[in-house]
Every structure is written in C-alpha cells, then in structure tokens.
Enzyme design. Sequence first.
Site, PDB file in Angstrom:
ATOM      1  N   HIS A  52     -15.935  -1.173 -13.702  1.00  0.00           N
ATOM      2  CA  HIS A  52     -16.679   0.077 -13.837  1.00  0.00           C
ATOM      3  C   HIS A  52     -18.185  -0.144 -13.701  1.00  0.00           C
ATOM      4  O   HIS A  52     -18.724  -1.174 -14.112  1.00  0.00           O
ATOM      5  CB  HIS A  52     -16.376   0.718 -15.188  1.00  0.00           C
ATOM      6  N   ARG A 313      -4.130   1.321 -25.096  1.00  0.00           N
ATOM      7  CA  ARG A 313      -5.528   1.136 -25.460  1.00  0.00           C
ATOM      8  C   ARG A 313      -5.649   0.926 -26.973  1.00  0.00           C
ATOM      9  O   ARG A 313      -5.068   1.687 -27.752  1.00  0.00           O
ATOM     10  CB  ARG A 313      -6.348   2.377 -25.093  1.00  0.00           C
ATOM     11  N   CYS A 408       9.610 -15.263  -1.351  1.00  0.00           N
ATOM     12  CA  CYS A 408       9.513 -13.819  -1.564  1.00  0.00           C
ATOM     13  C   CYS A 408       9.196 -13.169  -0.221  1.00  0.00           C
ATOM     14  O   CYS A 408       8.090 -13.336   0.306  1.00  0.00           O
ATOM     15  CB  CYS A 408       8.433 -13.500  -2.600  1.00  0.00           C
ATOM     16  N   CYS A 410       9.043  -9.847   0.627  1.00  0.00           N
ATOM     17  CA  CYS A 410       8.182  -8.656   0.596  1.00  0.00           C
ATOM     18  C   CYS A 410       6.706  -9.030   0.591  1.00  0.00           C
ATOM     19  O   CYS A 410       5.894  -8.406   1.278  1.00  0.00           O
ATOM     20  CB  CYS A 410       8.494  -7.806  -0.637  1.00  0.00           C
TER      21      CYS A 410
END
Length: 484
Positions: A52, A313, A408, A410
């Site tokens: 952020h 949270r 894997c 994918c």
Amino acid sequence: MRDKYDVLIIGAGVIGSSIARELSRYKLKVAVLEKELDVVCETSGRNSGVIHAGFNSRPGTLMAKYCVEGCLGFDKVAKELDIPFKRTGKLVVGFTKDDLEGLEELKEKGEKNGVPGLKIISEKEIREKQPYIKGKAALFSPMTGIVNPIIYTIALAENACQNGVEFFLGREVRGIKRIEKGYEVSTEDEIFQTRWVINSAGLNSDKIARMVGIEDYTIYPCRGEYFILDKNFSKYLTMPAYPVPNKKEGGLGIHLTPSVDGNVLIGPSAVYIDENDNYSSTQKVMDMLIEGGRKILPQIERKYLIRNFSGIRPKLVSKEKGGYADFVIGERKNVPNVINLIGMESPGLTSALPIARDVVNIIAKRETLQENEKFNPIRRGILKFNEQSDEKQAELIKQDPDYGEIFCRCETVTKHEILEAVHNPLGVKTLTGIKNRTRSMMGRCQGGYCQTRIVKLLMREHNLKPEEMRYSRKNGYLFEGRVR
C-alpha cells in the site's frame, strides 16, 4: 531446558520474520517460536498481497508512518530477497457524488502522509489505464505495488535463518514466567530462557500479552473471504482496483487485485467472527464477492473461479465501534524487556520492515548492540524454470536432468524446484510448505496431477511414513491407513 537467548520472538508472520532478520544484523542469539509447522500460515499469508502507498491511514498514526516508509523502500528489499515485486499503481474507483467526496478525502490524507503522485482522474482516464474497469472517477496511486506475501515472508525468515536466527516451528507458547535475568517461555514440552520477549503473535497477541500480566488488549477477529481467478482472466486487469472504502466496516471493500503470479483475487469481505482460527468460506459471502467484483469489472464470470480462501484480521476495534485502531508497539515500564505488537492488521505487510527497525531501536536504547560483520542481506529464491528462455532451460536441463521432469503441469514446476523446496532452510516438511515455495498445486487442477507425486518425494527425501505426512497443521495428517 533450551539454550539461553538474548531475544525470543513469538510468531513467524511477516512482522515476526522481519524482526528476526533485522536482529540478525547484530551479535545476538535470537530464536523464533511459531505454533504452526511453517512460517506465514495465518494473517500474513492470507491477504491481497498489496504493498500500500499509505493514503488510507489516518495522518499522524503509526500505520501511516510505517506504511509510507515501507512502500517507498520496498524495491530495495525485494531485490535483496530475490522476490517478485511489481509497482503496478492502483485505482480507487468512485460511482456516486459521495464517492467523489471520499476520493478527495483519500487524496488529502495521502498527501498529508507524504504519499507521492496521487491524482484524481476522470472516467476517460480510467479507461486509458484499465479499459475494462467501470467508474465515474478514480484516485490513481502510482506507488502501489503487488507482491506474493507468502514468498516475501518465507524470504525474510530464510534470510534471518541464514544469518544465525533459530526457528522453532510447531511450538505453541503456553506460558511466560518472569525470572531474575529475563523470562522463561514454555511450550508444550520445552522451556526457553531469554532476556527479551517480542510478542508478534498476531491473532494471539492479546493472549501472549496476558501471559506477562497485560490485560487491557482484546483482539477481535475479522474474517475476509476471497476468490482466486484463473490466469486466463488476467487480460482484464493489470493493477489493483478498489471501491471507495466504507469507514464503518474497517476494511477497504471488495476489491480486485492481480497477483505477481498471474491470477486475480476478488475480495476480501469483512465479517467479525468469534474464533480466531475459523477460516471457513460461506456461500452468502462468496456470492457477495462476485456481485461486488462485477460492479467494478463486469467481465467476472464463475467459469474463471478456481479456488477460494479466507484470512483473518487481528483487529483492536469491535464490530460496534468499527474502523481502525492504530498499531500498538512498545514495552511497559512494569513489564520490562517485553515488546508487544498488537493489532497488526493491514497495512502490516507493507509496514513490516520499518516496524522491525523500530523494534530494534527500542532494544538499542537499553543496551549496546554490536554489528554482525557476517550479516548478508542477500537471499536467493528458487529459480522458476518456466520463466527462463528456451536457451536457459536447455542449459539447466543439461546441468541437472531433474529440470527436465515436470511435476506440476499447470504451473510448469520441475522436479528440481520441488526438491529445492523439500530441502528448504527452515526444515518445513508439510505439503503446503512445498506448495507455498513453488506454486505447485496452485494451478487450474489444484494438485490433481502433481500432489501424489510430491507426497511420494517428500516421504522419500525425509524418510517419512505415510502416517507422518501432514498437509499443513499439526493434526492435519494426510493418511490414516493404507489403501490399495
């Protein structure tokens, strides 16, 4: 009785692991106690992965200070720890007159906090940046970025470990006792002695505080649920897109976030719950996520959904009060050498390293710290085979044939990468430990092809019996008996 430590950190989330790394810069004997079998199993790994910019936090708060500092300095730490980080920018989208006023308020807050480059843009400018996003106006933040929060925390912990910090996983703290020269910290069957205790226990930080006689904190768990969209959807979104936040709810609203790995997340919701370990997903909220996501990005369809998850949270404000309380960081005079970190919710991921540096500063005011001349800030992650050029891939296979075996399909993860994860520096032996370090089992089939092969490799490399294999948690055993 374990060896005596200078500093004992309780909790190996992103903040606890950041503190461990910062303390490893000095000649201190440091240990981390984590109740789960790996780092980053709770709040730190169950979020949107957004770095952020700092315009949501109230000016003058610790949240604002640490968030802005963490965001501005993130390029350096990402390079040191060899983690993928993209400074994508972000849109906070408004639809109504009230929303437009909210955008102005966010811009004003951000500018007071020192966030650079904030700009309110028109509907036309939204389309220029993100052609599929709906909205009448938006706040554009160029400094916002995205990171894989799980890999980031693992990298911090591994770098701390490489610099001498000891990690004790699967050790839940049961009690803390004051002794003549510090504290005795008890787990189920061990006692650790330490001069300093750092309470970075996240959802259980109020419980740890009570163990040292501090009764005035209560954590209110607030669950947020998410959907993960297939990589095929990534063409519709290249930067986080948020609604104007609801001040009462204490979250940032149902938003859309591209991941550094190519998926898109819808969420989170914000629902207060009674338990701090209830990671359930609910049909009502799942439907709400799709509806809320479509308001910003109409192209969302159920065919793109591949998985859902939730995070919790550790809020210091109740449902009735709503909103945010500031971070609590520091020690009490009547409880010396105990540093509590309480209410470390968003933007805790962004703020982790600045917080860690200030925790070290608290200790440095009380005693002289000697620099560790052997400290190395550089950590190298597992090389991603599928991101290399054809020439580089051929060279890697020539060096080690295990690069030529795809485990894997994918995510195109090779046997070599799986083996690197199996022999990780922290000694993690769970299935999710391998998943989190390689992205195996995270693709469209969610492990249908590779999971059994990874289990077999884990058992072989660590000499484990089938009955000893665990998915993630202590009691999360994969097998109870033999089948054909």
